[in-house]
Structure formats: structure tokens, C-alpha cells
Design an enzyme around this catalytic site. Structure first.
Site, short mmCIF file in Angstrom:
data_model
loop_
_atom_site.label_atom_id
_atom_site.label_comp_id
_atom_site.label_asym_id
_atom_site.label_seq_id
_atom_site.Cartn_x
_atom_site.Cartn_y
_atom_site.Cartn_z
N THR A 12 -0.82 -16.81 -112.02
CA THR A 12 0.49 -15.96 -111.91
C THR A 12 1.24 -15.66 -110.37
O THR A 12 2.16 -15.31 -110.33
CB THR A 12 0.32 -14.49 -112.26
OG1 THR A 12 -0.76 -14.18 -111.78
CG2 THR A 12 -0.04 -14.29 -113.91
N GLY A 13 0.57 -16.13 -109.59
CA GLY A 13 1.07 -16.39 -108.09
C GLY A 13 1.79 -17.37 -107.87
O GLY A 13 2.04 -18.22 -108.56
N VAL A 15 1.37 -19.89 -105.40
CA VAL A 15 0.63 -21.14 -105.57
C VAL A 15 0.46 -21.57 -106.84
O VAL A 15 0.51 -22.90 -107.51
CB VAL A 15 -0.67 -21.27 -104.64
CG1 VAL A 15 -1.38 -22.67 -104.55
CG2 VAL A 15 -0.06 -21.13 -103.05
N ARG A 100 -13.63 -23.69 -96.50
CA ARG A 100 -13.03 -24.78 -95.79
C ARG A 100 -14.18 -25.40 -94.58
O ARG A 100 -14.12 -26.47 -94.14
CB ARG A 100 -11.63 -24.42 -95.32
CG ARG A 100 -10.64 -24.37 -96.24
CD ARG A 100 -9.30 -23.88 -95.53
NE ARG A 100 -8.22 -23.58 -96.38
CZ ARG A 100 -7.19 -22.73 -96.14
NH1 ARG A 100 -7.09 -21.97 -94.80
NH2 ARG A 100 -6.59 -22.41 -97.13
N CYS A 129 -2.03 -24.18 -95.12
CA CYS A 129 -0.64 -25.03 -95.31
C CYS A 129 -0.06 -25.38 -94.24
O CYS A 129 0.30 -26.75 -93.93
CB CYS A 129 0.53 -24.16 -95.92
SG CYS A 129 0.24 -22.45 -95.59
N HIS A 238 7.17 -24.57 -94.07
CA HIS A 238 6.96 -24.18 -92.78
C HIS A 238 7.28 -25.22 -91.62
O HIS A 238 7.55 -26.61 -92.18
CB HIS A 238 5.55 -24.14 -92.58
CG HIS A 238 4.55 -22.89 -93.52
ND1 HIS A 238 5.52 -22.03 -93.85
CD2 HIS A 238 3.13 -22.84 -93.80
CE1 HIS A 238 4.40 -21.36 -94.48
NE2 HIS A 238 3.22 -21.73 -94.17
N1 LIG Z 1 1.44 -19.37 -100.40
C1 LIG Z 1 1.10 -20.37 -99.50
O1 LIG Z 1 2.09 -21.12 -99.30
C2 LIG Z 1 -0.29 -20.74 -99.50
C3 LIG Z 1 -0.76 -22.02 -98.78
C4 LIG Z 1 -1.99 -22.56 -98.82
C5 LIG Z 1 -2.87 -21.59 -99.34
N2 LIG Z 1 -2.68 -20.64 -99.78
C6 LIG Z 1 -4.00 -19.76 -100.51
O2 LIG Z 1 -3.79 -19.65 -101.78
C7 LIG Z 1 -4.14 -18.35 -102.34
C8 LIG Z 1 -3.09 -17.93 -103.20
O3 LIG Z 1 -1.82 -17.65 -102.54
P1 LIG Z 1 -0.71 -17.30 -103.25
O4 LIG Z 1 0.34 -17.40 -102.20
O5 LIG Z 1 -0.33 -17.93 -104.45
O6 LIG Z 1 -0.74 -15.47 -103.53
P2 LIG Z 1 -0.01 -14.76 -104.50
O7 LIG Z 1 1.21 -15.19 -105.00
O8 LIG Z 1 -0.39 -13.28 -104.06
O9 LIG Z 1 -1.09 -14.69 -105.84
C9 LIG Z 1 -2.49 -14.13 -105.95
C10 LIG Z 1 -2.87 -14.75 -107.39
O10 LIG Z 1 -4.22 -14.13 -107.28
C11 LIG Z 1 -4.48 -13.54 -108.78
N3 LIG Z 1 -5.46 -12.39 -108.61
C12 LIG Z 1 -5.68 -11.62 -107.58
N4 LIG Z 1 -6.69 -10.65 -108.02
C13 LIG Z 1 -7.57 -11.52 -109.02
C14 LIG Z 1 -8.57 -11.37 -109.66
N5 LIG Z 1 -9.46 -10.29 -109.24
N6 LIG Z 1 -9.16 -12.32 -110.33
C15 LIG Z 1 -8.45 -13.13 -110.99
N7 LIG Z 1 -7.05 -13.53 -110.07
C16 LIG Z 1 -6.66 -12.65 -109.10
C17 LIG Z 1 -3.08 -12.93 -109.03
O11 LIG Z 1 -3.13 -12.51 -110.08
P3 LIG Z 1 -2.35 -11.46 -110.69
O12 LIG Z 1 -0.84 -11.80 -110.80
O13 LIG Z 1 -2.64 -10.95 -112.23
O14 LIG Z 1 -2.40 -10.26 -109.88
C18 LIG Z 1 -2.10 -14.06 -108.45
O15 LIG Z 1 -2.01 -15.07 -109.66
C19 LIG Z 1 -4.50 -17.42 -101.29
O16 LIG Z 1 -5.92 -17.92 -101.06
C20 LIG Z 1 -3.77 -18.22 -99.91
O17 LIG Z 1 -4.45 -17.98 -98.83
C21 LIG Z 1 -1.32 -20.08 -100.12
#
Ligand SMILES: NC(=O)c1ccc[n+]([C@@H]2O[C@H](COP(=O)([O-])OP(=O)(O)OC[C@H]3O[C@@H](n4cnc5c(N)ncnc54)[C@H](OP(=O)(O)O)[C@@H]3O)[C@@H](O)[C@H]2O)c1
Length: 327
Positions: A12-13, A15, A100, A129, A238
Site C-alpha cells: 500500500t506504500g 514503493v 545493506r 535511492c 532525485h
Molecule cells: N520512497 C523511496 O523513494 C524509497 C527509495 C528506496 C528505498 N525506500 C525504502 O522502501 C521502504 C518503503 O518506503 P515507502 O516510501 O514506500 O514508504 P511508505 O509509502 O510510507 O509505505 C510504507 C509501507 O509499509 C507498510 N507497513 C507499515 N507498517 C507495517 C507493518 N507493521 N506490517 C506490514 N507493513 C507495514 C505500510 O502499510 P500501510 O499502508 O498498511 O500502513 C506501507 O505499505 C522504506 O524502507 C524506505 O526506506 C524508499
């Protein structure tokens, strides 16, 4: 072609949603796709290639019988996911920073260090990223002459901090008195030279990730690298202003030729310039503004842009899976 039983954790997030889209786009051979999220989302229906599924909790039932899980959740949850993945012998491709720097876990950018994948023991980490787009450009340049040092200033999109960060920028755009909670200051109409918390040496966690991850991926454990990571009010993409110093002078046209010939890169000759809007929605790492440094003859300067949610996250993870599963 073998059909893969796959799962997305954090579907749902930002990524997770991008992984879903990219699996479909790349015609990833799916026998099944499960999605998991937090308690808040469990039960919610989600469209997936070939139908619709319900969001599951992250538990044994989610992992049992899967070949691969794409983890797009924070580090603490990724650690719990790794235990479940081990128990069920599922390949875990993790987007968080949890594993990592673990010497037993490959940190992979397909196209740069694919060989690191051989002999993985069930977990493969996808880099930060800002690291991914940096090494995509540094790797071909390092083939021209050994690198002496790298200096980088980033201009990082708000989506890099997740869904809540994007919502915060939208709230601030709508209301002048909206109070920031994700970022340390208002991001709309602003530029914040802080990405994550600062360490004792004055560098932020994000800046130190750029150093340590680049060294590991490029297998250059001594590479001198210093970063300034900055958040800017951009939705996706970025950007990085980079100074690459070599041990000897590298002709600019040779560097341009090498960048232009590297798969996954889009070399942008002057006077055109690469911007986040050029990179948003595609998998290329855009490289431009190539020029010789006025400070050091052995150094080149360049500007690197890529979509943080795609090659910076989801695409890189899916490419790792394609290689690890021999697709
Ligand atoms: N955004 C980027 O550009 C990027 C790039 C590289 C790496 N990352 C990494 O990728 C990861 C996700 O980032 P994002 O930007 O997608 O974050 P995000 O939009 O905040 O999404 C977070 C996700 O984690 C889920 N979650 C939270 N608590 C949970 C739990 N207890 N059990 C299962 N799922 C849970 C959330 O589910 P709900 O919707 O149910 O709350 C949501 O699907 C992070 O580690 C981040 O550092 C992000």
C-alpha cells in the site's frame, strides 16, 4: 518460462505500489501475487495483474509457498520479515536499510554488480535511492580510470520519504499554517539540507549511506566520498551534482562516449539539461552537465537524475528478482 509465486510487503506504500505496477509492465511471469500491509490496510481489496486480492497481514500464511517477496517497509519491519522469509525459504528482496551493510547480504544494482548475487543466502538488499543512480553513472566512468574521490550534493524528491511526506507537502501547499511533522521544516517553497538525522561527524544518515553503500557496491572499500543530502519540494526524481576526481586526466569526450554507451543511462549533451520531470515515470538514469572541473584538471563534474521510486527502488528490486530467479 517458470511461473513465480510472489508477494509484496508494504504493497500500500509508494514503493510497494510501484513494484506492483512494474511487475505488470515487465510481464513478470506471475503464478500468484500476494500483497501485505499493516493492520490498518488488512482486508482492503487491491487490483493485481489478472484480478484482485485482499491485503494480508505479514505472517506465516503470507510467506508460505512463495518464491520471492519484495519488501517495501521500514527497517524494523523488514527484520521481522527476514525471519519469516528464512523460515519459509523465500527469497527476500529488501528495499530498507536493515541488511545493506551486512557482509553476508549482497547489495545489488543490476547492471553494476550483478556478480554479487551469486551465492546469496536468501536475502538481497537494494540500495538507497540516491546511491543507485550515483553508482549507475560512476561505474562506467571508473572503467576509464581509477576514481580518486567523489563529492556529491543531492536534491532529493519528497516521495523518497514515503507516502506521509507527500501528503505533508500537499497540506503545506494548501495551507500556509500547516505544521510539518515528517520533515524538520516546511518543505513547500523551501530547500532543507537535512535528510534523516545527523551523526557526530556532522554528516546525516543519508550522507553516510551514500558513502558506505557506494564503497560496497563498487568494491572500492577505500573510496573517499563526501555528500550533502538536501530535500527539495519535487514530487519524484532525485538529482545529484557530482564531482568525480580520477587518478589521471580523463578526456571529457571519452567520458561522454562511455556514459552514452552504457545501458540504463541516458546521456544528455549540453546545452540540454536533465531534470526530475525528464526522469519521472521511466527507468533511465539521466546524466548531463558533463564538464571539466575548474578546480582540478583530473576532475569531471556532472548532474545525475533518476526516478527514486523506479530505478531508485521498485525497478531495481524487480531487476534483482529477474536475475536471482534466472528469468
Ligand atoms: N520512497 C523511496 O523513494 C524509497 C527509495 C528506496 C528505498 N525506500 C525504502 O522502501 C521502504 C518503503 O518506503 P515507502 O516510501 O514506500 O514508504 P511508505 O509509502 O510510507 O509505505 C510504507 C509501507 O509499509 C507498510 N507497513 C507499515 N507498517 C507495517 C507493518 N507493521 N506490517 C506490514 N507493513 C507495514 C505500510 O502499510 P500501510 O499502508 O498498511 O500502513 C506501507 O505499505 C522504506 O524502507 C524506505 O526506506 C524508499
Amino acid at each position: 518460462v517458470r511461473e513465480i509465486h510472489a508477494g509484496i510487503l508494504g504493497a500500500t506504500g509508494l514503493v510497494g505500489q510501484e513494484v506492483l505496477a512494474i511487475l505488470e509492465e515487465r510481464h513478470f511471469p506471475l503464478a500468484e501475487l500476494r500483497v501485505a500491509g499493516s493492520a490498518r490496510s488488512v482486508g482492503q481489496r487491491m487490483p493485481v495483474p489478472g484480478g484482485e486480492v485482499g491485503v494480508q497481514p505479514m505472517d506465516d500464511a503470507f510467506f508460505a509457498g512463495l518464491d520471492v517477496v519484495f519488501s517495501a517497509v521500514a527497517s524494523d519491519i523488514a527484520r521481522q520479515a527476514a525471519n519469516l522469509a528464512r523460515r519459509h525459504a523465500v527469497l527476500l528482496i529488501d528495499k530498507s536499510s536493515a541488511f545493506r551493510m551486512d557482509p553476508a547480504v549482497p547489495l545489488v544494482v543490476p547492471g553494476v554488480n550483478d556478480a554479487a548475487l551469486t551465492g546469496h543466502s536468501g536475502i538481497v538488499a537494494s540500495p538507497n535511492c540516491s546511491t543507485i543512480q550515483l553508482v549507475m553513472a560512476l561505474a562506467p566512468l571508473a572503467g576509464l580510470a581509477p576514481l580518486a574521490s567523489v563529492e556529491v550534493a543531492t536534491y532529493q524528491a519528497v516521495s523518497g520519504a514515503g507516502r506521509e511526506a507527500v501528503q505533508e507537502m500537499e497540506r503545506e501547499a494548501a495551507a500556509a499554517d500547516a505544521v510539518p511533522s515528517v520533515f524538520p521544516k516546511r518543505i513547500i517553497g523551501n530547500v532543507i539540507p537535512q535528510v534523516e538525522t545527523f551523526g557526530e561527524n556532522g554528516y546525516s544518515v543519508e550522507e553516510m549511506k551514500l558513502l558506505h553503500e557506494t564503497r560496497k557496491i563498487m568494491n572500492l572499500p577505500e573510496l573517499p566520498l563526501a555528500a550533502t543530502a538536501v530535500r527539495v519540494p519535487v514530487y519524484r526524481g532525485h538529482a545529484e551534482a557530482v564531482t568525480v576526481d580520477f587518478v589521471r586526466e580523463v578526456p571529457t569526450d571519452e567520458a561522454a562516449g562511455r556514459l552514452a554507451a552504457t545501458p540504463g543511462l541516458r546521456y544528455v549533451p549540453m546545452p540540454d539539461v536533465p531534470t526530475p520531470l525528464d526522469a519521472a515515470g521511466n527507468d533511465l538514469v539521466w546524466v548531463g552537465r558533463l564538464r571539466r572541473s575548474l578546480v582540478r584538471e583530473t576532475a569531471l563534474q556532472l548532474f545525475i537524475v533518476s526516478d527514486n521510486l523506479r530505478k531508485g527502488a521498485a525497478t531495481n528490486a524487480v531487476q534483482i528478482a529477474e536475475r536471482a530467479l534466472g528469468l
